[in-house]
Design an enzyme around this catalytic site. Structure first.
Site, PDB file in Angstrom:
ATOM      1  N   LYS A  91      -0.339   3.341   1.976  1.00  0.00           N
ATOM      2  CA  LYS A  91       0.816   1.903   2.042  1.00  0.00           C
ATOM      3  C   LYS A  91       0.728   0.696   1.488  1.00  0.00           C
ATOM      4  CE  LYS A  91       3.153   2.713   6.064  1.00  0.00           C
ATOM      5  NZ  LYS A  91       3.288   2.903   7.315  1.00  0.00           N
ATOM      6  N   ILE A  92       1.430   0.293   0.705  1.00  0.00           N
ATOM      7  CA  ILE A  92       1.250  -0.888   0.080  1.00  0.00           C
ATOM      8  C   ILE A  92       2.404  -1.677   0.345  1.00  0.00           C
ATOM      9  CG2 ILE A  92       0.466  -2.518  -1.840  1.00  0.00           C
ATOM     10  CD1 ILE A  92      -0.617  -0.130  -2.765  1.00  0.00           C
TER      11      ILE A  92
END
Ligand code: G3P
Length: 226
Positions: free
Chosen positions: A86-87
């Protein structure tokens, strides 16, 4: 439509895995911190509970592209199986997404509040984009409407990225995004239980039991079919 568990509480994850049709687990630094446990062991334990085929989304904690890429590679090695890093959406985040896609690492772009953030993350190569529904509703925006427009944009521009709506506080919010074609939601374990709760369902089951017992007493079907 995919339902995902937004939690790092291993007991709650086991509960949801046993009873609900779930596609995986999402975490973020806040969710992980709540467990106050060894990070590496926690990720490995979650993977062992859900198995290799379910999705596991783990968020990076750095904010430069090079560091995000390095964290994603290390996380993938620990998390194994069907892994997504997740960014959060930022310029560095978009750069990292492009690099990671080139390396075959799957990405969920997160902390999304606008349609254009979602569009750019998708064009950078994100597999999922995660708009925050309750946090949008809290600022007198409309989380479900934002999801609806992202879903429409992706369809309109032939983009294969999926919307993974997050940050839910109630059943109505989940229902509203499912009605606008949202392909995935991540919800906390308590909300899974609330999604199937209705007092009239309990009332109906109690009435069935009472009527049955008037005739057959404590005997259940298997006993009567012997
Ligand atoms: O997955 C993101 C989500 O956990 C954020 O939820 O409840 O902190 O707004 P919340």
């Amino acid at each position: 439509m995919q339902f995902i568990i937004d939690s790092a509480d291993t007991k709650a994850i086991r509960h949801c895995m046993e009873f609900f049709p779930v596609a995986g687990v999402t975490t973020n630094p806040t969710i992980i911190s709540k467990e106050k446990s060894d990070f590496k062991q926690l990720i490995a334990e979650i993977r062992s509970i859900i198995g290799p085929d379910k999705m596991l989304h783990v968020q990076c904690t750095s904010d430069t592209a090079d560091e995000i890429v390095a964290e994603a590679q290390a996380l993938k090695a620990i998390a194994g199986g069907d892994f997504y890093v997740k960014i959060p959406v930022s310029a560095e985040g978009l750069k990292a997404i492009r690099i990671l896609k080139g390396q075959g690492i799957k990405v969920t772009a997160t902390a999304i509040f606008t349609q254009q953030q979602a569009l750019l993350a998708a064009l950078a190569g994100a597999d999922y984009v995660a708009p925050y529904i309750n946090r949008l509703d809290n600022i007198v925006s409309d989380g479900a409407h934002v999801v609806e427009e992202i879903v429409t944009l992706f369809k309109m521009h032939n983009i294969s990225t999926k919307v993974l709506a997050a940050s839910f506080k109630n059943v109505e919010q989940v229902h509203k995004v499912s009605m606008v074609g949202c392909p995935a939601v991540t919800i906390n374990p308590e909300l899974f239980d609330q999604l199937i709760y209705h007092p009239l369902t309990l009332y109906a089951v109690d009435a069935f039991t009472a009527d049955w017992e008037m005739v057959y007493g404590e005997k259940k079907i298997l006993e009567l079919l012997k």
